[in-house]
Design an enzyme around this catalytic site. Structure first.
Site, PDB file in Angstrom:
ATOM      1  N   LYS A  26      20.573  21.122 -23.293  1.00 13.07           N
ATOM      2  CA  LYS A  26      21.730  21.889 -24.119  1.00 13.07           C
ATOM      3  C   LYS A  26      21.183  23.250 -24.498  1.00 13.07           C
ATOM      4  CE  LYS A  26      25.104  19.079 -23.240  1.00 13.07           C
ATOM      5  NZ  LYS A  26      25.990  18.970 -22.395  1.00 13.07           N
ATOM      6  N   ARG A  27      20.223  23.593 -23.851  1.00 12.42           N
ATOM      7  CA  ARG A  27      19.369  25.006 -24.138  1.00 12.42           C
ATOM      8  C   ARG A  27      19.119  25.000 -25.865  1.00 12.42           C
ATOM      9  NH1 ARG A  27      19.321  23.404 -19.548  1.00 12.42           N
ATOM     10  NH2 ARG A  27      20.118  24.653 -17.751  1.00 12.42           N
ATOM     11  N   ALA A  63      20.281  28.354 -27.594  1.00 10.20           N
ATOM     12  CA  ALA A  63      21.517  28.969 -27.383  1.00 10.20           C
ATOM     13  C   ALA A  63      22.284  28.978 -28.497  1.00 10.20           C
ATOM     14  CB  ALA A  63      21.937  27.911 -26.268  1.00 10.20           C
ATOM     15  N   LEU A  65      24.834  27.739 -31.862  1.00 11.57           N
ATOM     16  CA  LEU A  65      25.632  26.803 -32.356  1.00 11.57           C
ATOM     17  C   LEU A  65      25.950  26.036 -31.098  1.00 11.57           C
ATOM     18  CD1 LEU A  65      27.695  25.755 -34.633  1.00 11.57           C
ATOM     19  CD2 LEU A  65      29.385  27.402 -33.785  1.00 11.57           C
ATOM     20  N   LEU A  67      28.528  24.733 -29.313  1.00 13.44           N
ATOM     21  CA  LEU A  67      29.963  25.182 -29.484  1.00 13.44           C
ATOM     22  C   LEU A  67      31.027  23.875 -29.358  1.00 13.44           C
ATOM     23  CD1 LEU A  67      29.496  28.420 -27.120  1.00 13.44           C
ATOM     24  CD2 LEU A  67      29.959  28.301 -29.731  1.00 13.44           C
ATOM     25  N   GLY A 111      23.397  31.589 -33.176  1.00  9.20           N
ATOM     26  CA  GLY A 111      22.817  30.870 -34.303  1.00  9.20           C
ATOM     27  C   GLY A 111      21.178  30.843 -34.027  1.00  9.20           C
ATOM     28  N   GLU A 114      19.800  33.604 -35.547  1.00 11.36           N
ATOM     29  CA  GLU A 114      19.922  33.364 -36.969  1.00 11.36           C
ATOM     30  C   GLU A 114      18.765  32.533 -37.410  1.00 11.36           C
ATOM     31  OE1 GLU A 114      24.250  33.423 -38.394  1.00 11.36           O
ATOM     32  OE2 GLU A 114      24.230  32.012 -36.911  1.00 11.36           O
ATOM     33  N   GLU A 134      29.109  36.136 -30.620  1.00 13.10           N
ATOM     34  CA  GLU A 134      30.161  35.757 -31.420  1.00 13.10           C
ATOM     35  C   GLU A 134      31.608  36.381 -31.036  1.00 13.10           C
ATOM     36  OE1 GLU A 134      27.034  36.161 -32.181  1.00 13.10           O
ATOM     37  OE2 GLU A 134      26.599  34.308 -33.659  1.00 13.10           O
ATOM     38  N   ARG A 137      33.120  34.498 -28.201  1.00 15.04           N
ATOM     39  CA  ARG A 137      33.422  33.303 -28.278  1.00 15.04           C
ATOM     40  C   ARG A 137      34.921  33.277 -29.255  1.00 15.04           C
ATOM     41  NH1 ARG A 137      31.091  32.871 -24.146  1.00 15.04           N
ATOM     42  NH2 ARG A 137      28.665  32.431 -24.337  1.00 15.04           N
ATOM     43  N   GLY A 142      27.444  32.471 -38.947  1.00 14.17           N
ATOM     44  CA  GLY A 142      27.733  31.639 -39.746  1.00 14.17           C
ATOM     45  C   GLY A 142      26.354  31.035 -40.633  1.00 14.17           C
TER      46      GLY A 142
HETATM   47  C1  1HE Z   1      25.760  24.476 -24.627  1.00 11.45           C
HETATM   48  C2  1HE Z   1      25.512  25.922 -25.319  1.00 11.45           C
HETATM   49  C3  1HE Z   1      26.002  25.913 -26.709  1.00 11.45           C
HETATM   50  C4  1HE Z   1      24.377  25.870 -23.384  1.00 11.45           C
HETATM   51  N1  1HE Z   1      26.667  25.070 -27.166  1.00 11.45           N
HETATM   52  N2  1HE Z   1      26.417  23.751 -25.174  1.00 11.45           N
HETATM   53  N3  1HE Z   1      26.180  30.384 -28.081  1.00 11.45           N
HETATM   54  C5  1HE Z   1      26.271  31.072 -27.064  1.00 11.45           C
HETATM   55  O1  1HE Z   1      27.427  31.460 -26.768  1.00 11.45           O
HETATM   56  C6  1HE Z   1      25.585  30.789 -25.913  1.00 11.45           C
HETATM   57  C7  1HE Z   1      26.012  29.984 -24.772  1.00 11.45           C
HETATM   58  N4  1HE Z   1      24.991  29.468 -23.649  1.00 11.45           N
HETATM   59  C8  1HE Z   1      24.682  30.215 -22.749  1.00 11.45           C
HETATM   60  O2  1HE Z   1      25.125  31.505 -22.619  1.00 11.45           O
HETATM   61  C9  1HE Z   1      23.651  29.852 -21.683  1.00 11.45           C
HETATM   62  O3  1HE Z   1      23.886  28.487 -21.776  1.00 11.45           O
HETATM   63  C10 1HE Z   1      22.314  30.297 -21.933  1.00 11.45           C
HETATM   64  C11 1HE Z   1      22.453  31.733 -21.337  1.00 11.45           C
HETATM   65  C12 1HE Z   1      21.853  29.756 -23.013  1.00 11.45           C
HETATM   66  C13 1HE Z   1      21.454  29.366 -20.732  1.00 11.45           C
HETATM   67  O4  1HE Z   1      21.946  29.384 -19.487  1.00 11.45           O
HETATM   68  P1  1HE Z   1      21.506  28.534 -18.288  1.00 11.45           P
HETATM   69  O5  1HE Z   1      21.939  28.800 -17.091  1.00 11.45           O
HETATM   70  O6  1HE Z   1      20.167  28.360 -18.631  1.00 11.45           O
HETATM   71  O7  1HE Z   1      22.284  26.948 -18.856  1.00 11.45           O
HETATM   72  P2  1HE Z   1      23.622  26.522 -18.693  1.00 11.45           P
HETATM   73  O8  1HE Z   1      23.973  26.013 -17.295  1.00 11.45           O
HETATM   74  O9  1HE Z   1      24.765  27.495 -19.373  1.00 11.45           O
HETATM   75  O10 1HE Z   1      23.698  25.238 -19.934  1.00 11.45           O
HETATM   76  C14 1HE Z   1      23.187  24.075 -19.847  1.00 11.45           C
HETATM   77  C15 1HE Z   1      24.116  22.966 -20.506  1.00 11.45           C
HETATM   78  O11 1HE Z   1      23.953  23.425 -21.847  1.00 11.45           O
HETATM   79  C16 1HE Z   1      25.512  23.339 -20.216  1.00 11.45           C
HETATM   80  O12 1HE Z   1      25.958  21.996 -20.501  1.00 11.45           O
HETATM   81  P3  1HE Z   1      26.354  20.862 -19.195  1.00 11.45           P
HETATM   82  O13 1HE Z   1      26.896  19.800 -19.721  1.00 11.45           O
HETATM   83  O14 1HE Z   1      27.132  21.619 -18.044  1.00 11.45           O
HETATM   84  O15 1HE Z   1      24.775  20.548 -18.631  1.00 11.45           O
HETATM   85  C17 1HE Z   1      26.080  24.005 -21.262  1.00 11.45           C
HETATM   86  O16 1HE Z   1      27.418  23.655 -21.565  1.00 11.45           O
HETATM   87  C18 1HE Z   1      25.070  23.612 -22.536  1.00 11.45           C
HETATM   88  N5  1HE Z   1      25.026  24.641 -23.391  1.00 11.45           N
HETATM   89  N6  1HE Z   1      24.478  26.603 -24.509  1.00 11.45           N
HETATM   90  C19 1HE Z   1      27.109  23.654 -26.415  1.00 11.45           C
HETATM   91  N7  1HE Z   1      25.631  27.111 -27.252  1.00 11.45           N
HETATM   92  C20 1HE Z   1      26.488  29.082 -37.245  1.00 11.45           C
HETATM   93  S1  1HE Z   1      27.231  30.193 -36.580  1.00 11.45           S
HETATM   94  C21 1HE Z   1      26.511  30.522 -34.915  1.00 11.45           C
HETATM   95  C22 1HE Z   1      27.277  31.257 -34.048  1.00 11.45           C
HETATM   96  C23 1HE Z   1      26.931  31.182 -32.649  1.00 11.45           C
HETATM   97  O17 1HE Z   1      25.853  30.534 -32.387  1.00 11.45           O
HETATM   98  S2  1HE Z   1      27.697  31.836 -31.382  1.00 11.45           S
HETATM   99  C24 1HE Z   1      26.721  31.805 -30.062  1.00 11.45           C
HETATM  100  C25 1HE Z   1      27.020  30.444 -29.090  1.00 11.45           C
END
Ligand code: 1HE
Length: 263
Positions: A26-27, A63, A65, A67, A111, A114, A134, A137, A142
């Site tokens: 889940k990265r 990656a 929070l 989500l 996050g 963060e 953010e 999304r 946070g």
């Molecule tokens: C996740 C998450 C996640 C991956 N929550 N499941 N963060 C983001 O908006 C970043 C979202 N993630 C991405 O953009 C990409 O995953 C990456 C660029 C980080 C990596 O890409 P990649 O091609 O290597 O991996 P992937 O195929 O996108 O992800 C592999 C799996 O991890 C996949 O799940 P699967 O069940 O399909 O295998 C994804 O759904 C899962 N995954 N990132 C949940 N973040 C306290 S407030 C903080 C606010 C924030 O952090 S906002 C930013 C959130």
């Protein structure tokens, strides 16, 4: 130490503890258990640990929070408490007893940035990139990022990242202040261990002051800052460890500063 969740792995190398985000499928996305586990790890650090290295397994540091834990959120109170839970955990690291060295590679986003901003020294590998998605999304920082990230890279750049969804390369992030060291891929952990071992060799009270007093002093009004600095200086220099180290230098038993010009 109480047990950590499966998403975290802790090991020891002498005085340096190594904490690995271990959820590569889940990265290394941060679910509640992982965030709480990070807080517990720092709150319960054994006395012998003098520095920590934080890194992530797989292709990405973190990656952000998890989500999947936000979907369905409809309770304002729980939302506030959730963010405060992150503050508590990351605060235990930033204002803990020992310095923390983070190895950044791949995605350092949301996050994840963060989390990185709550450490003391950041070592970025060339593959690292930074983003604050953010806005895309529909959520907000946070985990303390509103306070910490502008201090690293400046408010205008934080607003730009959040408004436009742009990413920063390792080099761009380095120039902006996201990292203090920039190294080749695969070299981050070795560099972090080398730096952490050096810091672990410092006097304990001085490290504590660097982590806990210096940030407060730097943000105080100057009069309060100068006075607090004087108190901290007196506390540090009267410790038996400081007295021994000063004698060691004066009696030629301690290493001098060495500087090797690079060019
Ligand atoms: C996740 C998450 C996640 C991956 N929550 N499941 N963060 C983001 O908006 C970043 C979202 N993630 C991405 O953009 C990409 O995953 C990456 C660029 C980080 C990596 O890409 P990649 O091609 O290597 O991996 P992937 O195929 O996108 O992800 C592999 C799996 O991890 C996949 O799940 P699967 O069940 O399909 O295998 C994804 O759904 C899962 N995954 N990132 C949940 N973040 C306290 S407030 C903080 C606010 C924030 O952090 S906002 C930013 C959130």
């Amino acid at each position: 130490m109480s047990t950590l969740p499966d998403t975290l792995q802790a090991t020891r190398d002498g005085a340096v503890a190594i904490l690995k985000l271990a959820r590569p499928a889940k990265r290394n996305a941060l679910d509640d258990d992982t965030v709480k586990g990070i807080g517990r790890f720092f709150a319960e650090l054994p006395e012998e640990v003098r520095a920590v290295v934080l890194h992530g397994e797989g292709q990405h540091f973190c990656a952000g929070l998890d989500l999947s834990e936000v979907t369905g959120a409809s309770d304002l109170y729980k939302g506030i408490r959730h963010s405060q839970m992150w503050h508590t955990a990351f605060g235990a690291m930033q204002f803990g007893p020992v310095p923390v060295f983070a190895v950044l590679h791949g995605a350092v986003v949301g996050g994840g940035l963060e989390l990185a901003a709550s450490t003391h020294v950041r070592i970025a590998e060339r593959s690292a990139y930074y983003a604050l998605p953010e806005g895309q999304r529909g959520i907000f920082l946070g985990g303390g990022g509103s306070v910490r990230i502008p201090k690293l890279i400046g408010l205008p750049l934080v607003q730009d990242l959040m408004l436009t969804g742009r990413t920063l390369s390792a080099q761009e992030g380095h120039v902006a202040g996201a990292s203090q060291y920039l190294v080749e891929d695969g070299e981050g952990l070795g560099k972090a261990m080398e730096l952490a071992r050096k810091a672990a060799g410092n006097a304990r009270m001085t490290n504590f002051a660097i982590i806990n007093a210096l940030p407060q002093i730097a943000e105080s009004n100057p009069a309060a800052g100068f006075f607090t600095e004087s108190l901290m200086a007196a506390i540090a220099e009267t410790t038996p460890e400081a007295q021994q180290r000063l004698r060691d230098f004066l009696e030629k038993r301690a290493a001098k500063i060495t500087h090797t010009p690079k060019d």
